[in-house]
Design an enzyme around this catalytic site. Structure first.
Site, PDB file in Angstrom:
ATOM      1  N   ASP B 137       0.546  -0.859  -0.260  1.00  0.00           N
ATOM      2  CA  ASP B 137      -0.004  -0.165  -0.335  1.00  0.00           C
ATOM      3  C   ASP B 137       0.360   0.901  -0.078  1.00  0.00           C
ATOM      4  O   ASP B 137       1.741   1.252   0.936  1.00  0.00           O
ATOM      5  CB  ASP B 137      -1.213   0.034   1.043  1.00  0.00           C
ATOM      6  CG  ASP B 137      -2.000   1.056   1.171  1.00  0.00           C
ATOM      7  OD1 ASP B 137      -3.075   0.936  -0.588  1.00  0.00           O
ATOM      8  OD2 ASP B 137      -2.415   1.311   1.772  1.00  0.00           O
ATOM      9  N   HIS B 144      -4.264  13.246   1.735  1.00  0.00           N
ATOM     10  CA  HIS B 144      -4.159  13.077   2.438  1.00  0.00           C
ATOM     11  C   HIS B 144      -3.870  12.669   3.949  1.00  0.00           C
ATOM     12  O   HIS B 144      -3.236  12.993   4.749  1.00  0.00           O
ATOM     13  CB  HIS B 144      -4.653  11.829   2.212  1.00  0.00           C
ATOM     14  CG  HIS B 144      -4.484  10.411   2.861  1.00  0.00           C
ATOM     15  ND1 HIS B 144      -5.977  10.166   3.949  1.00  0.00           N
ATOM     16  CD2 HIS B 144      -3.339   9.301   3.734  1.00  0.00           C
ATOM     17  CE1 HIS B 144      -5.589   9.626   4.450  1.00  0.00           C
ATOM     18  NE2 HIS B 144      -4.575   8.754   4.995  1.00  0.00           N
ATOM     19  N   GLU B 211      -9.299   3.958  -2.234  1.00  0.00           N
ATOM     20  CA  GLU B 211      -8.455   3.655  -3.085  1.00  0.00           C
ATOM     21  C   GLU B 211      -8.222   3.214  -4.133  1.00  0.00           C
ATOM     22  O   GLU B 211      -9.438   2.725  -4.688  1.00  0.00           O
ATOM     23  CB  GLU B 211      -6.803   2.969  -2.147  1.00  0.00           C
ATOM     24  CG  GLU B 211      -6.768   3.367  -0.715  1.00  0.00           C
ATOM     25  CD  GLU B 211      -5.638   2.664  -0.027  1.00  0.00           C
ATOM     26  OE1 GLU B 211      -5.056   2.012  -1.005  1.00  0.00           O
ATOM     27  OE2 GLU B 211      -5.400   2.743   0.839  1.00  0.00           O
TER      28      GLU B 211
END
Lengths: 436, 436
Positions: B137, B144, B211
């Site tokens: 990830d 963010h 995502e």
């Protein structure tokens, strides 16, 4: 109830002569598993069990030698990984261990059936023992966490969560290799403390980490935590593990989401998986220093306190390219014991990992994290042994090391000794750094 | 050289009538892949390609419809994952796309051959599209990173490495499920700021993360980095991805090695994998704000600057259990665009991930990280939208949310629009939180 049984009898002897050698890692009381084939052959990789300097070709001998649950387990060894064997319930592993023990014991009537299925370890090559679906690395040595913490965060070495949470993170499965792995020095971004901007190049602070690798046997369904009392039922066994680390890349990349490229270029596991059953005589009490908080309920059990830790002796050796050329044997860098180093037991790692519902699968790998003991000489990495690269180590041929140089071979060995038990070993894991 | 070709012709029409629906995510210009079978059947899972509201049963039709490299690619779709198809060189994917396009086009002579191999999407169920060997990830949205950074580290929101290093970490592959996944609220340790010691229980700050999930096609050997110019050759396509997160568990556990139990209880991927080729008309320039450092050489290329980013519109919706009972449709929580949100391109992620020699394998998943756009309303998590749980969101039926409650369904949708191109969609990914 005793955790040991006839398979731990220190007087038991095998008809495989080399298993009687007091220095052998693999007497009849051990019986670890690997995935192997004959060196340089095109044979399929398959499961084997070590006895002395030989390997029992498990599935090949299955029909003649094993019955019932043990035969099922041995047949599962016909695959190119131990996953199917690991996925079986512990009673299958116990049955196989017992029948192997009887078949390999002096005077066994299975001697002539099994002997044709022995292959010398000297003629074998190995693969990673399981298809590792997920690899998790923990951080179980409080001594390592404190020493390294001092280098990364001088004001705040041991974070407040350490004594409550078995800190862990996910590592890279694809780059895990088996003992003998050679890998290129990683390239990456680093930033010197006195520089405004990062630079790019080969890592200059390449290190090893002395670890144990605990392999998962049976898994758990998503959403169903494994209680600490059942944690060990889901552990198949243990290997030696070297989590190579590029400290300069790590220092620049690790915040806020943890280590990434500093670790995932290679990690090396030893071929032989020593089962929890073989480790039974080497269990020890797990106690925390006076004044430390007690673990939360889900991380605590009577049996975990009494016998949750494993006394495994560990040593790290280095052999540089020049030493190899001059036939100078590897020299020891440090020595410690897993039970002295670890603040959390394997059962606690399983309970913690699954408490949120996370599912483990057969063949998953839990790294212990660097196992540094309480004394400075017991440290499991160069970063610790050299004070962050400040105090070089002098080698027998006059070379010096603060971090690993191209051509260096790093070797980790492990073994278990206890009063009234036959010594067993984990073998060794080695790896070599190549120039980029 | 143009990146688009006849398969992107906005005027092209399929003989599958539903593909002409302007609202369809799956016109003939898209042709995404999934792993599916008939709902409730005991059929083997296998590869399918979406067209309108139908699925082309890829391997079943392979013999009659495809030739050469396309037939090889279609035959690779007979497995229960896309890994074998992904592992093929990009020219195989291109050939299959082209022959699918021709066969599905109005007037195609293959119409009668292919029609028997269509299965309505309404009758299908899906699996995770690949066996994911490793899931990484990333953290590509600077918006963010800044907003969340403010909550975890008020004095130091955006760390100094952010604009240099595409920050990423390894996540959990075993708990990744496909759209429709239901999971139990995770248990875990949390510590209130005003408490001396942690407590244990179900997470009270359960969140989602919007995502994209980029799937790796061909891999690379260990030790052989993929240069940025070749990065996209190793990307097979993109899905929607929800990286569920327990913020209270994360806050207590994440230092110093990153998120672990706060993330690995579940992550959900959409079934349809949209290929890089289908995304070609939606490429946009990748530019950094004036004054930001330029990427290091290994993360920079002319084509990456020119067309390295992908304009993918994204929205997040919620439907609580009460809303479902009252037949109130899901309501939008936020909307953004991937190209507005991401500070790093997919090619940069591949180049960075492998620069140290780390090997990627077919089917590996690269999460984009939470894609929050520059405006507050474009945030990709509740943590951001509610100011860390302080500003509740009012729902149409009067309910309020700061974090997710039991029974909440969370839905992410994605689509691409560009002048002169037919709109294509990524479909949706949904998941439901269950009570512990």
């Amino acid at each position: 109830m005793s955790l040991t049984n006839e398979t731990h009898d220190p007087a038991a002897r095998s008809w495989v002569a080399s298993a009687q050698d007091a220095a052998s890692d693999f007497p009849i009381q051990n019986l670890p598993f690997a995935i192997f084939r004959r060196q340089g052959s095109e044979e399929a990789f398959r499961a084997g069990v070590a006895i002395g300097d030989q390997i029992v070709d498990l599935a090949a001998g299955a029909g003649d030698v094993f019955t019932g649950a043990a035969a099922t387990a041995a047949a599962a060894g016909a695959r190119d990984s131990l996953n199917d064997l690991m996925a079986l319930a512990p009673e299958f592993h116990t049955a196989l261990r017992l029948q192997l023990f009887h078949a390999l014991r002096e005077g066994s009537e299975k001697h002539s059936h099994l002997e044709p299925h022995l292959i010398p370890q000297a003629q074998a090559e190995y693969d990673v023992p399981a298809h590792i679906g997920d690899y998790t690395d923990f951080y179980t040595s409080v001594h390592h966490a404190t020493t390294v913490g001092k280098q990364f965060r001088p004001d705040n070495p041991l974070l407040p969560n350490y004594k409550w949470v078995p800190i862990g993170y996910h590592g890279r499965a694809s780059s895990i290799g088996v003992s003998g792995q050679r890998f290129k020095r990683p390239l990456g971004q680093t930033k010197a403390p006195d520089s405004e901007t990062p630079s790019f190049g080969p890592s200059k602070r390449l290190d090893y980490e002395l670890e144990l690798g605990w392999f998962i046997g049976r898994g758990n369904p998503l959403g169903a935590p494994i209680g600490i009392e059942k944690g060990e039922d889901h552990l198949f066994g243990v290997t030696l593990f070297n989590d190579w680390s590029a400290r300069d890349i790590q220092g620049w990349e690790y915040q806020p989401l943890g280590p990434f490229l500093s670790k995932n270029f290679a990690s090396t596991v030893s071929p032989w998986l020593v089962t929890l059953e073989a480790l039974a005589p080497f269990r020890v009490a797990f106690t925390r220093p006076e004044g430390d908080p007690q673990p939360l309920t889900y991380l605590d059990s009577e049996s975990n306190r009494r016998v949750g830790a494993f006394s495994i002796d560990l040593e790290v050796l280095i052999q540089t390219a020049s030493m190899r050329d001059a036939a100078i044997a590897p020299v020891r860098l440090s020595r410690t014991n897993a039970a002295r180093a670890a603040y959390w037991t394997p059962a606690q790692l399983v309970a913690h990992h699954t408490v949120n519902g996370c599912n483990l699968r057969p063949g998953d790998l839990l790294g212990s994290g660097t196992l540094s003991g309480p004394e400075a000489a017991e440290a499991g990495s160069l970063m610790e042994l050299t004070g962050g690269g400040k105090a070089p180590i002098e080698l027998p041929n006059g070379e010096r090391r603060v971090f690993l140089e191209d051509g260096d071979a790093l070797i980790i060995r492990g073994w278990c000794e206890a009063h009234g038990a036959r010594r067993i070993g984990l073998g060794e894991v080695s790896g070599i750094v190549e120039a980029r």
